[in-house]
Design a protein around this motif. Structure first.
Motif, PDB file in Angstrom:
ATOM      1  N   LEU A 121       0.806  -1.221   0.000  1.00 53.21           N
ATOM      2  CA  LEU A 121       0.000   0.000   0.000  1.00 53.21           C
ATOM      3  C   LEU A 121       0.838   1.269   0.000  1.00 53.21           C
ATOM      4  CD1 LEU A 121      -2.889  -0.978   2.425  1.00 53.21           C
ATOM      5  CD2 LEU A 121      -2.928  -0.830  -0.065  1.00 53.21           C
ATOM      6  N   VAL A 127       5.164  -3.154  -6.781  1.00 54.89           N
ATOM      7  CA  VAL A 127       5.657  -4.189  -5.855  1.00 54.89           C
ATOM      8  C   VAL A 127       5.376  -5.569  -6.462  1.00 54.89           C
ATOM      9  CG1 VAL A 127       5.437  -5.204  -3.547  1.00 54.89           C
ATOM     10  CG2 VAL A 127       5.215  -2.718  -3.857  1.00 54.89           C
ATOM     11  N   LEU A 128       6.425  -6.374  -6.568  1.00 52.87           N
ATOM     12  CA  LEU A 128       6.269  -7.730  -7.065  1.00 52.87           C
ATOM     13  C   LEU A 128       6.232  -8.672  -5.872  1.00 52.87           C
ATOM     14  CD1 LEU A 128       6.250  -9.544  -9.659  1.00 52.87           C
ATOM     15  CD2 LEU A 128       8.705  -9.851  -9.265  1.00 52.87           C
ATOM     16  N   ALA A 129       5.129  -9.396  -5.725  1.00 55.23           N
ATOM     17  CA  ALA A 129       4.972 -10.328  -4.598  1.00 55.23           C
ATOM     18  C   ALA A 129       5.128 -11.746  -5.101  1.00 55.23           C
ATOM     19  CB  ALA A 129       3.589 -10.141  -3.965  1.00 55.23           C
ATOM     20  N   LYS A 131       5.975 -16.088  -4.034  1.00 50.98           N
ATOM     21  CA  LYS A 131       5.789 -17.089  -2.981  1.00 50.98           C
ATOM     22  C   LYS A 131       6.907 -18.119  -3.096  1.00 50.98           C
ATOM     23  CE  LYS A 131       0.837 -16.680  -3.709  1.00 50.98           C
ATOM     24  NZ  LYS A 131       0.844 -15.974  -4.997  1.00 50.98           N
TER      25      LYS A 131
ATOM     26  N   GLU B  24       5.734  -4.747 -19.007  1.00 54.87           N
ATOM     27  CA  GLU B  24       6.304  -6.024 -18.561  1.00 54.87           C
ATOM     28  C   GLU B  24       6.314  -7.043 -19.700  1.00 54.87           C
ATOM     29  OE1 GLU B  24       7.816  -6.751 -15.705  1.00 54.87           O
ATOM     30  OE2 GLU B  24       7.523  -4.698 -15.078  1.00 54.87           O
ATOM     31  N   LEU B 101      -3.927  -1.496  -7.619  1.00 52.79           N
ATOM     32  CA  LEU B 101      -4.521  -1.312  -6.288  1.00 52.79           C
ATOM     33  C   LEU B 101      -5.350  -0.038  -6.311  1.00 52.79           C
ATOM     34  CD1 LEU B 101      -1.498  -2.214  -3.990  1.00 52.79           C
ATOM     35  CD2 LEU B 101      -3.275  -3.717  -4.894  1.00 52.79           C
ATOM     36  N   LEU B 110      -5.126   4.354   0.010  1.00 54.62           N
ATOM     37  CA  LEU B 110      -5.175   3.054  -0.649  1.00 54.62           C
ATOM     38  C   LEU B 110      -5.753   1.999   0.283  1.00 54.62           C
ATOM     39  CD1 LEU B 110      -1.765   3.204  -2.373  1.00 54.62           C
ATOM     40  CD2 LEU B 110      -3.795   2.390  -3.527  1.00 54.62           C
ATOM     41  N   ILE B 111      -6.449   1.052  -0.303  1.00 55.63           N
ATOM     42  CA  ILE B 111      -6.902  -0.095   0.470  1.00 55.63           C
ATOM     43  C   ILE B 111      -6.527  -1.362  -0.288  1.00 55.63           C
ATOM     44  CG2 ILE B 111      -8.826   1.024   1.653  1.00 55.63           C
ATOM     45  CD1 ILE B 111     -10.625  -0.241  -0.558  1.00 55.63           C
ATOM     46  N   LEU B 112      -6.349  -2.427   0.452  1.00 54.80           N
ATOM     47  CA  LEU B 112      -6.092  -3.713  -0.171  1.00 54.80           C
ATOM     48  C   LEU B 112      -7.418  -4.453  -0.181  1.00 54.80           C
ATOM     49  CD1 LEU B 112      -3.523  -4.702  -1.354  1.00 54.80           C
ATOM     50  CD2 LEU B 112      -2.950  -5.794   0.793  1.00 54.80           C
ATOM     51  N   GLN B 117      -6.279  -9.018  -2.415  1.00 56.12           N
ATOM     52  CA  GLN B 117      -5.720  -9.947  -1.425  1.00 56.12           C
ATOM     53  C   GLN B 117      -5.786 -11.382  -1.920  1.00 56.12           C
ATOM     54  OE1 GLN B 117      -6.291  -9.647   2.713  1.00 56.12           O
ATOM     55  NE2 GLN B 117      -6.928  -7.515   2.698  1.00 56.12           N
ATOM     56  N   ILE B 119      -5.967 -12.472  -4.998  1.00 51.54           N
ATOM     57  CA  ILE B 119      -5.046 -12.705  -6.118  1.00 51.54           C
ATOM     58  C   ILE B 119      -3.619 -12.836  -5.596  1.00 51.54           C
ATOM     59  CG2 ILE B 119      -4.055 -11.672  -8.209  1.00 51.54           C
ATOM     60  CD1 ILE B 119      -6.945 -10.336  -8.514  1.00 51.54           C
ATOM     61  N   LEU B 120      -3.235 -11.940  -4.694  1.00 51.83           N
ATOM     62  CA  LEU B 120      -1.878 -12.002  -4.131  1.00 51.83           C
ATOM     63  C   LEU B 120      -1.632 -13.340  -3.449  1.00 51.83           C
ATOM     64  CD1 LEU B 120      -1.779  -8.370  -2.765  1.00 51.83           C
ATOM     65  CD2 LEU B 120      -0.075  -9.337  -4.321  1.00 51.83           C
ATOM     66  N   LEU B 121      -2.628 -13.827  -2.742  1.00 52.70           N
ATOM     67  CA  LEU B 121      -2.430 -15.058  -1.972  1.00 52.70           C
ATOM     68  C   LEU B 121      -2.625 -16.321  -2.797  1.00 52.70           C
ATOM     69  CD1 LEU B 121      -4.121 -14.109   1.398  1.00 52.70           C
ATOM     70  CD2 LEU B 121      -1.683 -14.251   0.873  1.00 52.70           C
ATOM     71  N   PRO B 126       4.087 -15.071  -9.687  1.00 52.36           N
ATOM     72  CA  PRO B 126       4.296 -13.759  -9.059  1.00 52.36           C
ATOM     73  C   PRO B 126       3.232 -12.743  -9.475  1.00 52.36           C
ATOM     74  CG  PRO B 126       6.391 -14.644  -9.837  1.00 52.36           C
ATOM     75  CD  PRO B 126       5.300 -15.546 -10.384  1.00 52.36           C
ATOM     76  N   VAL B 127       2.938 -11.827  -8.575  1.00 48.95           N
ATOM     77  CA  VAL B 127       1.925 -10.799  -8.824  1.00 48.95           C
ATOM     78  C   VAL B 127       2.570  -9.419  -8.686  1.00 48.95           C
ATOM     79  CG1 VAL B 127      -0.267  -9.802  -8.060  1.00 48.95           C
ATOM     80  CG2 VAL B 127       0.082 -12.284  -7.932  1.00 48.95           C
ATOM     81  N   LEU B 128       2.419  -8.618  -9.721  1.00 46.72           N
ATOM     82  CA  LEU B 128       2.936  -7.249  -9.679  1.00 46.72           C
ATOM     83  C   LEU B 128       1.780  -6.318  -9.350  1.00 46.72           C
ATOM     84  CD1 LEU B 128       5.452  -5.425 -10.252  1.00 46.72           C
ATOM     85  CD2 LEU B 128       4.516  -5.118 -12.551  1.00 46.72           C
ATOM     86  N   ALA B 129       1.897  -5.595  -8.254  1.00 46.44           N
ATOM     87  CA  ALA B 129       0.841  -4.678  -7.820  1.00 46.44           C
ATOM     88  C   ALA B 129       1.284  -3.247  -8.087  1.00 46.44           C
ATOM     89  CB  ALA B 129       0.552  -4.875  -6.339  1.00 46.44           C
ATOM     90  N   VAL B 130       0.462  -2.522  -8.846  1.00 44.65           N
ATOM     91  CA  VAL B 130       0.804  -1.134  -9.181  1.00 44.65           C
ATOM     92  C   VAL B 130      -0.315  -0.207  -8.710  1.00 44.65           C
ATOM     93  CG1 VAL B 130       2.105  -1.916 -11.196  1.00 44.65           C
ATOM     94  CG2 VAL B 130      -0.249  -1.152 -11.482  1.00 44.65           C
ATOM     95  N   LYS B 131       0.024   1.063  -8.633  1.00 42.98           N
ATOM     96  CA  LYS B 131      -0.950   2.067  -8.208  1.00 42.98           C
ATOM     97  C   LYS B 131      -1.108   3.102  -9.310  1.00 42.98           C
ATOM     98  CE  LYS B 131       0.918   1.645  -3.554  1.00 42.98           C
ATOM     99  NZ  LYS B 131       2.161   0.914  -3.885  1.00 42.98           N
TER     100      LYS B 131
END
Lengths: 133, 133
Positions: A121, A127-129, A131, B24, B101, B110-112, B117, B119-121, B126-131
């Motif tokens: 946030l 940010v690349l997450a 596992k 990407e 996000l 911002l909120i998650l 959440q 998708i990230l989990l 890998p997950v790329l999160a952008v704003k």
């Protein structure tokens, strides 16, 4: 040259993050900043300190072998790891932060910890997450 | 050839995700799958459907201009967007999912959200999160 910043802890999710971050730095022809944050204080004794140093030596060897330009920043202080990571990413003008999502043992279920949420946030860059397997 | 999957909604966070995903895909010499999920039902009338189609036309033009190989999948059904995105990413063997996000108006905090959440989990890659800016 851009910069990728990765949060490293000597755990499966930290190793996964490091491996992904090395790949991303190579792909982008960027340099890599490896950030390792500890809480200091009484629980962080000489033995733990030596162990942490040995772990970071292994990290240095791994990144060196990849040919990526890098530095390691070890922070032992009172801030939350998320703050350290975001602050360093901002100060180096990072193009990307890589984090590992941790699995809650023993069932291996993933959780989105408060550090991960905060980084997702509050980071000023993508940010690349990742596992661990 | 690898595949990048992006969740697209016609909102600032969706545009940010699309722009990042195109970059990407180019970087990785990968193809791009743009996923746009709607809940169907009574609230999704002909007017909204036409609007959604026009929005996706704009998306197609944007990706075409980038030279990236792509497809657009528009899903109107009862699943949660997170399920659609994860399912498609798995079926195409995606190397990366890109999500935006969202900012909570009006203060822009911002909120998650639950979809992010999830998708990230649950994503298998890998997950790329952008704003958005």
């Amino acid at each position: 040259m851009g910069t990728v910043v990765v949060g490293y802890v000597p755990k499966p999710e930290g190793e996964a993050a490091l491996t992904a971050a090395i790949a991303e730095a190579k792909l982008r022809s960027s340099s890599l900043v490896v950030v390792n944050s500890h809480r200091g204080g009484e629980s962080f004794d000489a033995e733990k300190s030596a162990k942490a140093e040995a772990e970071l030596d292994a990290v240095r060897k791994q990144v060196e072998a990849s040919g990526v330009e890098f530095e390691v920043r070890q922070l032992v202080r009172g801030f939350e790891p998320a703050e350290d990571l975001i602050g360093i990413a901002e100060s180096v003008g990072a193009e990307l932060i890589v984090i590992g999502l941790r699995r809650r043992t023993p069932v291996g279920k993933l959780i989105l910890g408060s550090n991960a949420q905060r980084i997702l946030l509050d980071a000023h860059c993508p940010v690349l997450a990742v596992k661990s397997d």
